[in-house]
Design a protein around this motif. Structure first.
Motif, PDB file in Angstrom:
ATOM      1  N   ARG A  88       0.937  -1.141  -0.207  1.00 55.57           N
ATOM      2  CA  ARG A  88      -0.061   0.111   0.150  1.00 55.57           C
ATOM      3  C   ARG A  88       0.863   1.283   0.150  1.00 55.57           C
ATOM      4  NH1 ARG A  88      -2.740   3.534   3.838  1.00 55.57           N
ATOM      5  NH2 ARG A  88      -5.079   3.868   2.935  1.00 55.57           N
ATOM      6  N   THR A  96      -3.628   9.588  -4.534  1.00 57.21           N
ATOM      7  CA  THR A  96      -4.559   8.481  -3.811  1.00 57.21           C
ATOM      8  C   THR A  96      -3.672   7.465  -3.381  1.00 57.21           C
ATOM      9  OG1 THR A  96      -6.575   7.340  -3.813  1.00 57.21           O
ATOM     10  CG2 THR A  96      -5.258   7.192  -5.758  1.00 57.21           C
ATOM     11  N   TYR A  97      -4.283   6.447  -2.534  1.00 55.77           N
ATOM     12  CA  TYR A  97      -3.823   5.462  -2.109  1.00 55.77           C
ATOM     13  C   TYR A  97      -4.020   4.135  -2.825  1.00 55.77           C
ATOM     14  CZ  TYR A  97      -1.438   7.596   1.929  1.00 55.77           C
ATOM     15  OH  TYR A  97      -0.638   8.537   2.600  1.00 55.77           O
ATOM     16  N   ASN A  98      -3.027   3.278  -3.239  1.00 54.78           N
ATOM     17  CA  ASN A  98      -3.585   2.170  -3.859  1.00 54.78           C
ATOM     18  C   ASN A  98      -2.453   0.994  -3.650  1.00 54.78           C
ATOM     19  OD1 ASN A  98      -4.465   0.000  -5.819  1.00 54.78           O
ATOM     20  ND2 ASN A  98      -5.606   1.629  -6.876  1.00 54.78           N
ATOM     21  N   LYS A  99      -2.486  -0.282  -4.479  1.00 48.91           N
ATOM     22  CA  LYS A  99      -1.274  -1.013  -4.539  1.00 48.91           C
ATOM     23  C   LYS A  99      -0.104  -0.424  -5.380  1.00 48.91           C
ATOM     24  CE  LYS A  99      -3.998  -5.243  -3.673  1.00 48.91           C
ATOM     25  NZ  LYS A  99      -4.102  -6.740  -4.436  1.00 48.91           N
ATOM     26  N   ALA A 102       0.148  -0.515  -9.117  1.00 50.35           N
ATOM     27  CA  ALA A 102      -0.985   0.480  -9.821  1.00 50.35           C
ATOM     28  C   ALA A 102      -0.221   1.550 -10.405  1.00 50.35           C
ATOM     29  CB  ALA A 102      -2.328   0.491  -9.097  1.00 50.35           C
ATOM     30  N   TYR A 106      -1.495   3.861 -13.936  1.00 53.16           N
ATOM     31  CA  TYR A 106      -1.826   5.308 -13.789  1.00 53.16           C
ATOM     32  C   TYR A 106      -0.756   6.326 -14.547  1.00 53.16           C
ATOM     33  CZ  TYR A 106      -5.085   3.747 -10.303  1.00 53.16           C
ATOM     34  OH  TYR A 106      -6.291   3.234  -9.847  1.00 53.16           O
ATOM     35  N   ILE A 262     -10.024  -3.800  -0.191  1.00 53.71           N
ATOM     36  CA  ILE A 262      -8.920  -4.161  -1.109  1.00 53.71           C
ATOM     37  C   ILE A 262      -7.864  -4.804   0.066  1.00 53.71           C
ATOM     38  CG2 ILE A 262      -7.009  -3.500  -2.667  1.00 53.71           C
ATOM     39  CD1 ILE A 262      -8.730  -1.166  -3.358  1.00 53.71           C
ATOM     40  N   TYR A 264      -4.031  -5.515   1.135  1.00 57.09           N
ATOM     41  CA  TYR A 264      -2.905  -4.913   1.064  1.00 57.09           C
ATOM     42  C   TYR A 264      -1.781  -5.647   1.664  1.00 57.09           C
ATOM     43  CZ  TYR A 264      -5.032  -0.640  -1.095  1.00 57.09           C
ATOM     44  OH  TYR A 264      -5.750   0.369  -2.016  1.00 57.09           O
TER      45      TYR A 264
END
Length: 297
Positions: A88, A96-99, A102, A106, A262, A264
């Motif tokens: 994460r 933003t936060y994500n794996k 990703a 992006y 999700i 993480y």
């Protein structure tokens, strides 16, 4: 690093212009290169982002593997850090936060480099991106690789037995990608990826015919992208070669669990800060306190 070390090993074989042509096809700078790249001085440490990307027709792709290397010619040491794909992290290009894997979908290489820089609080000087789908072509170009599988497993119809064996590119791709049957999960997969990379470098250095080199250069040209120029590769090979003799491999421990809906790999602020300062020390940078990611949702 695969392309860098293999290419740097070709300079003694009188095929400089063929290599230069291939490197020119692979070269793609980052917008921020002029502000971050250090002058080539035998005493200046550097960082390299190694990125294996799963690119398929009609899909932007995501990073399948991510390794940060810091190389210090003064201490003659190299540190390799594998970042779990499910980590994460704050994705710089999307705010933003994500794996962390990703970030490539992006923002491409640029967005991935920015995300890694923020996550570890270090500059990324250079990158080498390998198309994982074409990874098998590179393995086949060096005549296959020797691996030592810690256990037997089957992935997508290909069975890999336990023990030492010589494998071709198709099998090597499965060997480097599998993680669900590995008791160590993504950490085990990362270890196998590093094993295959090491073997590609070894086999590439053993090639003796020009025909073999042309096949290898064609595979690299099709599947590798980097912001390293030919002159920079030569300078690195000459000035930083001793640091490759002492390689320290680090993993990023964390806790697996759900954040919202999700799953993480969540790294604590303390772990991230300690790792950051180890890498900053390798890069001759002062210690700094990291912004706490866990307080940002």
């Amino acid at each position: 690093m695969v392309s860098l070390l293999i290419i740097s090993g070709l300079f003694g074989y009188s095929i400089y212009y063929a290599v230069a042509k291939s490197v020119d096809h692979m070269y793609k700078p980052l917008h921020s290169d002029t502000n971050k790249q250090p002058l080539f001085n035998p005493h200046n440490p550097i960082s390299i982002l190694l990125l294996g990307v799963d690119e398929r027709p009609g899909d932007v792709g995501r990073s399948d593997s991510m390794i940060i290397m810091t190389v210090n010619p003064e201490t003659e040491t190299t540190t390799m850090v594998s970042i779990p794909r499910d980590t994460r992290a704050f994705i710089a290009s999307k705010n933003t936060y994500n794996k962390i894997n990703a970030a490539y979908a992006y923002g491409g290489i640029e967005g991935t480099a920015q995300t890694v820089e923020q996550f570890l609080n270090i500059p990324i000087h250079y990158y080498i991106k390998v198309n994982m789908d074409g990874f098998k072509d590179i393995v086949d170009a060096v005549g296959g690789v020797n691996v030592n599988s810690p256990f037997p497993f089957t992935l997508e119809g290909i069975h890999i037995p336990k023990g030492k064996q010589h494998i071709n590119g198709e099998v090597a791709l499965k060997y480097a990608r599998m993680r669900k049957e590995d008791p160590r999960g993504d950490f085990g997969r990362q270890q196998r990826q590093r094993e295959v990379i090491k073997q590609i470098i070894h086999e590439g250095s053993q090639l003796t015919s020009l025909a073999n080199y042309q096949k290898l250069l064609k595979a690299l040209e099709k599947n590798v992208q980097t912001n390293l120029t030919m002159d920079q590769m030569i300078a690195i090979q000459r000035s930083y070669k001793s640091a490759s003799k002492h390689i320290k491999q680090l993993e990023i421990p964390g806790d697996g669990g759900m954040v919202g809906d999700i799953w993480y790999h969540t790294v604590s602020d303390e772990t991230r800060s300690n790792l950051s300062n180890k890498l900053r020390q390798q890069l001759n940078l002062p210690k700094e306190n990291l912004m706490k990611e866990s307080s940002n949702n």
